[in-house]
Design an enzyme around this catalytic site. Structure first.
Site, PDB file in Angstrom:
ATOM      1  N   ASN A 133     -25.394 -20.044  -2.205  1.00  0.00           N
ATOM      2  CA  ASN A 133     -26.604 -20.082  -1.368  1.00  0.00           C
ATOM      3  C   ASN A 133     -26.310 -19.808   0.105  1.00  0.00           C
ATOM      4  O   ASN A 133     -27.087 -20.174   0.975  1.00  0.00           O
ATOM      5  CB  ASN A 133     -27.338 -21.418  -1.554  1.00  0.00           C
ATOM      6  CG  ASN A 133     -26.430 -22.614  -1.341  1.00  0.00           C
ATOM      7  OD1 ASN A 133     -25.337 -22.462  -0.796  1.00  0.00           O
ATOM      8  ND2 ASN A 133     -26.875 -23.787  -1.745  1.00  0.00           N
ATOM      9  N   ARG A 272     -24.713 -30.604   7.593  1.00  0.00           N
ATOM     10  CA  ARG A 272     -24.991 -31.943   7.079  1.00  0.00           C
ATOM     11  C   ARG A 272     -25.473 -32.815   8.242  1.00  0.00           C
ATOM     12  O   ARG A 272     -24.896 -32.773   9.344  1.00  0.00           O
ATOM     13  CB  ARG A 272     -23.731 -32.576   6.463  1.00  0.00           C
ATOM     14  CG  ARG A 272     -23.368 -32.039   5.078  1.00  0.00           C
ATOM     15  CD  ARG A 272     -24.428 -32.349   4.023  1.00  0.00           C
ATOM     16  NE  ARG A 272     -24.134 -31.795   2.704  1.00  0.00           N
ATOM     17  CZ  ARG A 272     -24.655 -30.667   2.219  1.00  0.00           C
ATOM     18  NH1 ARG A 272     -25.494 -29.948   2.936  1.00  0.00           N
ATOM     19  NH2 ARG A 272     -24.359 -30.263   1.000  1.00  0.00           N
ATOM     20  N   GLN A 301     -30.747 -38.865   2.756  1.00  0.00           N
ATOM     21  CA  GLN A 301     -31.730 -38.023   2.075  1.00  0.00           C
ATOM     22  C   GLN A 301     -32.194 -38.697   0.796  1.00  0.00           C
ATOM     23  O   GLN A 301     -31.333 -39.127   0.030  1.00  0.00           O
ATOM     24  CB  GLN A 301     -31.139 -36.641   1.779  1.00  0.00           C
ATOM     25  CG  GLN A 301     -30.831 -35.878   3.058  1.00  0.00           C
ATOM     26  CD  GLN A 301     -30.392 -34.434   2.825  1.00  0.00           C
ATOM     27  OE1 GLN A 301     -30.155 -33.728   3.760  1.00  0.00           O
ATOM     28  NE2 GLN A 301     -30.285 -34.002   1.596  1.00  0.00           N
ATOM     29  N   HIS A 325     -34.524 -30.799   3.225  1.00  0.00           N
ATOM     30  CA  HIS A 325     -33.330 -30.041   2.840  1.00  0.00           C
ATOM     31  C   HIS A 325     -33.681 -28.989   1.774  1.00  0.00           C
ATOM     32  O   HIS A 325     -33.725 -29.293   0.593  1.00  0.00           O
ATOM     33  CB  HIS A 325     -32.297 -31.041   2.287  1.00  0.00           C
ATOM     34  CG  HIS A 325     -30.935 -30.442   2.086  1.00  0.00           C
ATOM     35  ND1 HIS A 325     -29.830 -31.198   1.786  1.00  0.00           N
ATOM     36  CD2 HIS A 325     -30.486 -29.161   2.136  1.00  0.00           C
ATOM     37  CE1 HIS A 325     -28.782 -30.419   1.670  1.00  0.00           C
ATOM     38  NE2 HIS A 325     -29.154 -29.174   1.874  1.00  0.00           N
TER      39      HIS A 325
HETATM   40  P1  NAD Z   1     -16.954 -22.740   3.844  1.00  0.00           P
HETATM   41  O1  NAD Z   1     -15.975 -23.630   3.170  1.00  0.00           O
HETATM   42  O2  NAD Z   1     -16.980 -21.295   3.489  1.00  0.00           O
HETATM   43  O3  NAD Z   1     -16.785 -22.826   5.433  1.00  0.00           O
HETATM   44  C1  NAD Z   1     -16.636 -24.036   6.104  1.00  0.00           C
HETATM   45  C2  NAD Z   1     -15.849 -23.752   7.373  1.00  0.00           C
HETATM   46  O4  NAD Z   1     -15.855 -24.941   8.164  1.00  0.00           O
HETATM   47  C3  NAD Z   1     -14.393 -23.410   7.098  1.00  0.00           C
HETATM   48  O5  NAD Z   1     -14.064 -22.196   7.763  1.00  0.00           O
HETATM   49  C4  NAD Z   1     -13.621 -24.589   7.666  1.00  0.00           C
HETATM   50  O6  NAD Z   1     -12.358 -24.229   8.198  1.00  0.00           O
HETATM   51  C5  NAD Z   1     -14.577 -25.051   8.752  1.00  0.00           C
HETATM   52  N1  NAD Z   1     -14.342 -26.428   9.178  1.00  0.00           N
HETATM   53  C6  NAD Z   1     -14.062 -27.527   8.444  1.00  0.00           C
HETATM   54  N2  NAD Z   1     -13.879 -28.590   9.227  1.00  0.00           N
HETATM   55  C7  NAD Z   1     -14.044 -28.167  10.502  1.00  0.00           C
HETATM   56  C8  NAD Z   1     -13.961 -28.800  11.758  1.00  0.00           C
HETATM   57  N3  NAD Z   1     -13.626 -30.093  11.890  1.00  0.00           N
HETATM   58  N4  NAD Z   1     -14.199 -28.061  12.867  1.00  0.00           N
HETATM   59  C9  NAD Z   1     -14.482 -26.730  12.774  1.00  0.00           C
HETATM   60  N5  NAD Z   1     -14.563 -26.068  11.601  1.00  0.00           N
HETATM   61  C10 NAD Z   1     -14.346 -26.783  10.475  1.00  0.00           C
HETATM   62  O7  NAD Z   1     -18.375 -23.419   3.578  1.00  0.00           O
HETATM   63  P2  NAD Z   1     -19.812 -22.743   3.693  1.00  0.00           P
HETATM   64  O8  NAD Z   1     -20.180 -22.138   2.398  1.00  0.00           O
HETATM   65  O9  NAD Z   1     -19.853 -21.914   4.931  1.00  0.00           O
HETATM   66  O10 NAD Z   1     -20.702 -24.056   3.862  1.00  0.00           O
HETATM   67  C11 NAD Z   1     -20.527 -24.905   4.970  1.00  0.00           C
HETATM   68  C12 NAD Z   1     -21.328 -26.162   4.789  1.00  0.00           C
HETATM   69  O11 NAD Z   1     -22.720 -25.854   4.860  1.00  0.00           O
HETATM   70  C13 NAD Z   1     -21.169 -26.832   3.420  1.00  0.00           C
HETATM   71  O12 NAD Z   1     -20.018 -27.632   3.334  1.00  0.00           O
HETATM   72  C14 NAD Z   1     -22.435 -27.649   3.335  1.00  0.00           C
HETATM   73  O13 NAD Z   1     -22.240 -28.905   3.921  1.00  0.00           O
HETATM   74  C15 NAD Z   1     -23.435 -26.846   4.162  1.00  0.00           C
HETATM   75  N6  NAD Z   1     -24.445 -26.205   3.299  1.00  0.00           N
HETATM   76  C16 NAD Z   1     -25.748 -26.559   3.482  1.00  0.00           C
HETATM   77  C17 NAD Z   1     -26.722 -26.006   2.675  1.00  0.00           C
HETATM   78  C18 NAD Z   1     -28.180 -26.341   2.875  1.00  0.00           C
HETATM   79  O14 NAD Z   1     -28.988 -26.127   1.964  1.00  0.00           O
HETATM   80  N7  NAD Z   1     -28.565 -26.857   4.025  1.00  0.00           N
HETATM   81  C19 NAD Z   1     -26.369 -25.108   1.646  1.00  0.00           C
HETATM   82  C20 NAD Z   1     -25.037 -24.739   1.525  1.00  0.00           C
HETATM   83  C21 NAD Z   1     -24.078 -25.309   2.347  1.00  0.00           C
END
Ligand code: NAD
Length: 374
Positions: A133, A272, A301, A325
């Site tokens: 997503n 989040r 949530q 959400h």
């Molecule tokens: P991903 O794993 O591809 O990317 C996450 C990035 O965050 C990575 O590059 C990682 O190195 C970086 N990261 C981790 N800790 C960090 C920190 N302390 N400081 C800076 N960067 C940091 O994940 P993604 O697919 O891009 O998704 C990211 C997040 O988005 C998910 O974990 C989820 O919580 C959220 N998400 C929300 C929805 C929604 O419906 N709102 C849907 C999908 C994902």
């Protein structure tokens, strides 16, 4: 990395937020609890398929308290399927009761509702449908950026009220062109946001992530990495948050860090809710330290009715772009994560290796670096 499965005969699946699940059962004793109406979200379209193989599949939204379906069935479930949108929180305490639990599948992306350290300790695999997503969320981020910068919500509310005071809206409406925009986290979503920002001719695109992008990827979107968090936020007109929630990011955007933001900056958080301090955000918005906050994720949530983020405003009566959400659960996304969930279950049932990018916790260890295991 192979997420192997040591398991016994017929597995059970529990989907907790829309609930599924099953415990070990024979074809003659199928137990199905489904409290939500049938929909792709509630059953992921896998009910028939699971049941045809003799698995018991329980779908339920009852997940709070000891009498909930979640807590009742987790005790003998072998598979737990949850979504992040209305999550069933799998704590260490619950995991200790879940004697048969082998695999937790997040139908979507973001598994912070599962105690991942406890999953490591209990040798329970945690998998996501990575990438399923990310476009949906990146598009929502773009929408949220524009609605804050252009002061859209108060403008629409004015129209609904029957009013027409253009200057009241225009006094807090800007162009995105010429602004500095930064993403905290430049993984799948953060990078897609940077790609989508490119045609807007921002002054600069920045990112903060402990994992630097490959040089070619950086160049392709024209983004610059900033190594210090305070330095990063102090340069941005708008910060979009796109990293997972883990111990290194919980409460990261707090009263202290907010002082380092540019006065009047905007924040978009679809990652989040708990990455931001709830009260510090509301205070910063009211004081004008930030001009707007938008997103779809909340520290709890569903958010309580009196959650301050539902109604907080900037001093001009706008700056709130909060929604429930749903950014990652568009109908298009649902189809993708339903298919991905089925593939993960097929792999598990047939003892086949899982796709490496989907494994958050494998055999007693983290397989992803995104949850702070850098
Ligand atoms: P991903 O794993 O591809 O990317 C996450 C990035 O965050 C990575 O590059 C990682 O190195 C970086 N990261 C981790 N800790 C960090 C920190 N302390 N400081 C800076 N960067 C940091 O994940 P993604 O697919 O891009 O998704 C990211 C997040 O988005 C998910 O974990 C989820 O919580 C959220 N998400 C929300 C929805 C929604 O419906 N709102 C849907 C999908 C994902």
């Amino acid at each position: 990395m192979k997420a192997s499965a040591s398991r016994t005969s017929t597995p059970a699946a529990l989907v907790a937020d829309f609930g599924v699940v099953t415990s070990r059962s024979s074809l003659s004793s199928i137990k199905v609890v489904k409290l939500l109406p049938a929909s792709p979200v509630s059953s992921l379209g896998i009910q028939q398929w699971l049941e045809s193989q003799g698995h018991e599949f329980i779908v339920s939204s009852s997940k709070e308290g000891p009498d909930s379906d979640f807590q009742k069935h987790i005790v003998d479930a072998e598979v737990l399927i949850t979504t992040p949108f209305h999550p069933g929180y799998l704590t260490r305490e619950l995991m200790e009761k879940a004697k048969n639990l082998k695999i937790c599948v997040t139908a979507g992306v973001g598994s912070d509702h599962i105690d991942l350290d406890a999953a490591v300790d209990h040798n329970i695999q945690v998998l996501e449908v990575s990438g399923s997503n990310v476009v949906s969320v990146a598009e929502h981020v773009m929408m949220s950026i524009l609605l804050l910068v252009r002061n859209f919500v108060p403008a629409h509310e004015m129209i609904e009220r029957g009013d027409w005071q253009v200057s009241e809206i225009a006094r807090n409406a800007f162009d995105l062109e010429g602004k500095v925009v930064g993403t905290l986290g430049a993984g799948r979503i953060g990078y897609r946001v940077l790609q989508r920002l490119q045609p807007f001719n921002c002054k600069e695109l920045l990112y903060y992530d402990y994992a630097p992008l490959p040089a070619a990827a950086e160049e392709s979107v024209g983004a610059r990495r900033v190594e210090g968090l305070k330095d990063f936020v102090s340069q941005c007109d708008l910060v979009t948050i796109n990293c997972p929630l883990h111990e290194g990011t919980r409460g990261l955007i707090n009263a202290d860090l907010l002082k380092h933001f540019k006065k009047g900056a905007w924040i978009v958080n679809t990652a989040r809710g708990a990455i931001c301090d709830k009260d510090a955000i509301a205070t910063a918005l009211a004081s004008g330290q930030i001009n707007g906050y938008a997103g779809d994720v909340w520290n709890v949530q569903p958010a309580p009715r009196d959650h301050v983020w539902r109604t907080m405003k900037n001093h001009l009566g706008g700056g709130n772009g909060m929604v429930p959400h749903y950014s990652g659960t568009t109908l298009d996304a649902q189809a993708r994560y339903a298919n991905g969930t089925k593939t993960i279950l097929e792999n598990y049932f047939q003892n086949r290796p899982q796709e490496p990018q989907n494994i958050i916790v494998g055999d007693g260890r983290y397989e992803s670096k995104a949850y702070g295991q850098c």
